[in-house]
Design an enzyme around this catalytic site. Structure first.
Site, PDB file in Angstrom:
ATOM      1  N   ASP A  17       0.867  -1.190   0.000  1.00 55.84           N
ATOM      2  CA  ASP A  17       0.000   0.000   0.000  1.00 55.84           C
ATOM      3  C   ASP A  17       0.900   1.237   0.000  1.00 55.84           C
ATOM      4  O   ASP A  17       1.760   1.395   0.870  1.00 55.84           O
ATOM      5  CB  ASP A  17      -0.882  -0.019   1.261  1.00 55.84           C
ATOM      6  CG  ASP A  17      -1.962   1.058   1.214  1.00 55.84           C
ATOM      7  OD1 ASP A  17      -3.121   0.734   1.471  1.00 55.84           O
ATOM      8  OD2 ASP A  17      -1.645   2.229   0.931  1.00 55.84           O
ATOM      9  N   ASP A 112      -3.506   2.254  -5.508  1.00 57.59           N
ATOM     10  CA  ASP A 112      -2.251   2.251  -4.744  1.00 57.59           C
ATOM     11  C   ASP A 112      -2.062   1.013  -3.879  1.00 57.59           C
ATOM     12  O   ASP A 112      -1.193   0.984  -3.024  1.00 57.59           O
ATOM     13  CB  ASP A 112      -2.143   3.513  -3.878  1.00 57.59           C
ATOM     14  CG  ASP A 112      -2.824   3.390  -2.526  1.00 57.59           C
ATOM     15  OD1 ASP A 112      -3.886   2.747  -2.462  1.00 57.59           O
ATOM     16  OD2 ASP A 112      -2.275   3.921  -1.551  1.00 57.59           O
ATOM     17  N   GLU A 113      -2.846  -0.011  -4.140  1.00 56.70           N
ATOM     18  CA  GLU A 113      -2.857  -1.131  -3.216  1.00 56.70           C
ATOM     19  C   GLU A 113      -3.013  -2.449  -3.974  1.00 56.70           C
ATOM     20  O   GLU A 113      -3.822  -2.537  -4.889  1.00 56.70           O
ATOM     21  CB  GLU A 113      -4.101  -0.923  -2.354  1.00 56.70           C
ATOM     22  CG  GLU A 113      -4.121  -1.514  -1.020  1.00 56.70           C
ATOM     23  CD  GLU A 113      -5.501  -1.301  -0.401  1.00 56.70           C
ATOM     24  OE1 GLU A 113      -5.920  -2.158   0.332  1.00 56.70           O
ATOM     25  OE2 GLU A 113      -6.153  -0.274  -0.687  1.00 56.70           O
TER      26      GLU A 113
END
Ligand code: TTP
Ligand code: MG
Length: 367
Positions: A17, A112-113
């Protein structure tokens, strides 16, 4: 501590993350922002809420989804910059390229993960800890951004772990420390357990994983329904979900670019009814049987490349609704000839499976 033979103990899952993602991209691209409290405004700043903020701003109590006015009250020197979604998307695909160097088993959760299953990755003699460290180093070297990582044999634990040492940190939960971690884990760390749920759990004396492990499955299910069942499983180290490489399909569509632009409504309607819809029916059959339809849509691209999509909530593939959508979409072109016509359906979300049968041995507590 109850002795549990944990399923999937050999799986190595990394959850990555990015730290303060949008705003870190902004600070990277504008060094004047460095060392200051910075936030990214919401989409177009229309709703007046923040998308995210950096860790300096967080010290003042500023948070994602907070109204700009509230954030400025907490931190008057906060700099709120507009977002640039295309740059975040581009950065996200570069991240994905980096992940591919380690494994093809990647499940993106958002820009983003992602989860990575590195069980079969031969790099660093198979050490998931070193692999995660290397991924973070490469992200920093190539994108000048920091990421945090969680490493565990189970997905939900990898996700919790990636938050433990944020920003720019990583946390490993090795198979033999899973149970100890779960026992001391506050239940609001579990994804899906928000403030309200946590309060309710606490009112029943349930604060940590250990409390859930000492409760009976039947009572938990009676009191909390599906949530109770899921908590019981997680607190016994059961999370059998694999890293899902393919994304869940959200829609099925068919489109066609005409060799010669069309501008007659009748011609377009005929083409849609005789070619596109029958093709859509064939292609979508396996999905609609399993999932059901949530909406219908028509896409039109005009000869100046202007494109429009018209959708309605609808539960089945119905010609009359498509004709209506086509008329509405065409009216937006004010008579411009049509270059491309498409039809699509939205699929209903997949229901979480209940009463799933797990195929492993488990020594359960006897209460
Ligand atoms: P997060 O990963 O939740 O947050 P973050 O990356 O900003 O910070 P960190 O992970 O270090 O805690 O979300 C990723 C991006 O998604 C975030 O940078 C901006 C966007 N986002 C929103 O637009 N609105 C929101 O409410 C949240 C939580 C995130
Ligand atoms: Mg993040």
């Amino acid at each position: 501590m109850t002795n549990v033979i944990m399923p999937n103990a050999k799986r190595k899952i990394i959850h990555i993350d990015m730290d303060a993602f949008y705003v870190s991209v902004e600070i990277r691209d504008n060094p004047e922002l460095q060392g200051k409290p910075v936030a990214v405004g919401g989409p177009g700043n229309t709703r007046g809420v923040l998308s995210t903020c950096n860790y300096i701003a967080r010290k003042y109590g500023v948070r994602s989804a907070m109204a700009n006015s509230v954030a400025l009250r907490k931190c008057p020197e906060l700099l709120i910059v507009p977002g640039r979604m295309s740059v975040y998307k581009e950065t996200s695909s570069r991240l994905h390229e980096i992940f591919q160097r380690y494994t093809s088993k990647i499940e993106p959760l958002s820009l983003d993960e992602a989860y990575l299953d590195v069980t079969d990755c031969p790099l660093f003699s198979g050490s998931a800890t070193l692999i995660a460290q290397d991924i973070r180093k490469v992200i920093f070297d190539e994108l000048q951004l920091t990421a945090s990582a969680g490493i565990a044999p189970l997905k939900f634990l990898a996700k919790i772990a990636s938050d433990q040492h944020k920003p720019n940190g990583q946390c490993v939960i090795a198979p033999d420390s899973v149970m100890a971690f779960i026992e001391s884990m506050p239940l609001n760390k579990i994804p899906g357990v928000g403030k309200v749920t946590f309060n309710k759990l606490q009112q029943h004396g349930l604060h940590t994983g250990a409390d859930v492990r000492q409760s009976s499955q039947t009572v938990l299910m009676k009191t909390f329904g599906k949530l109770g069942a899921s908590l019981w499983q997680k607190c016994h180290g059961i999370d059998n979900r694999a890293v899902e490489v393919t994304r869940v399909r959200k829609s099925v569509g068919v489109e066609h670019t005409f060799s010669k632009d069309k501008n007659e409504l009748d011609e377009l309607t005929d083409y849609m009814l005789q070619s596109l819809i029958p093709e859509l029916l064939t292609r979508s059959k396996s999905y609609t049987v399993e999932r059901g339809i949530s909406k219908l849509g028509v896409k039109v691209k005009f000869n100046d490349f202007h494109q429009t999509t018209k959708e309605i909530q609808h539960q089945d593939i119905d010609s009359a609704s498509f004709i209506l959508l086509l008329k509405e979409a065409l009216s937006r072109g004010e008579g411009k000839p049509v270059r491309l016509l498409g039809v699509h359906i939205g699929l209903k979300d997949i229901e979480p499976k209940v009463n799933q049968q797990y195929q492993f041995e488990l020594a359960l507590p006897t209460n």
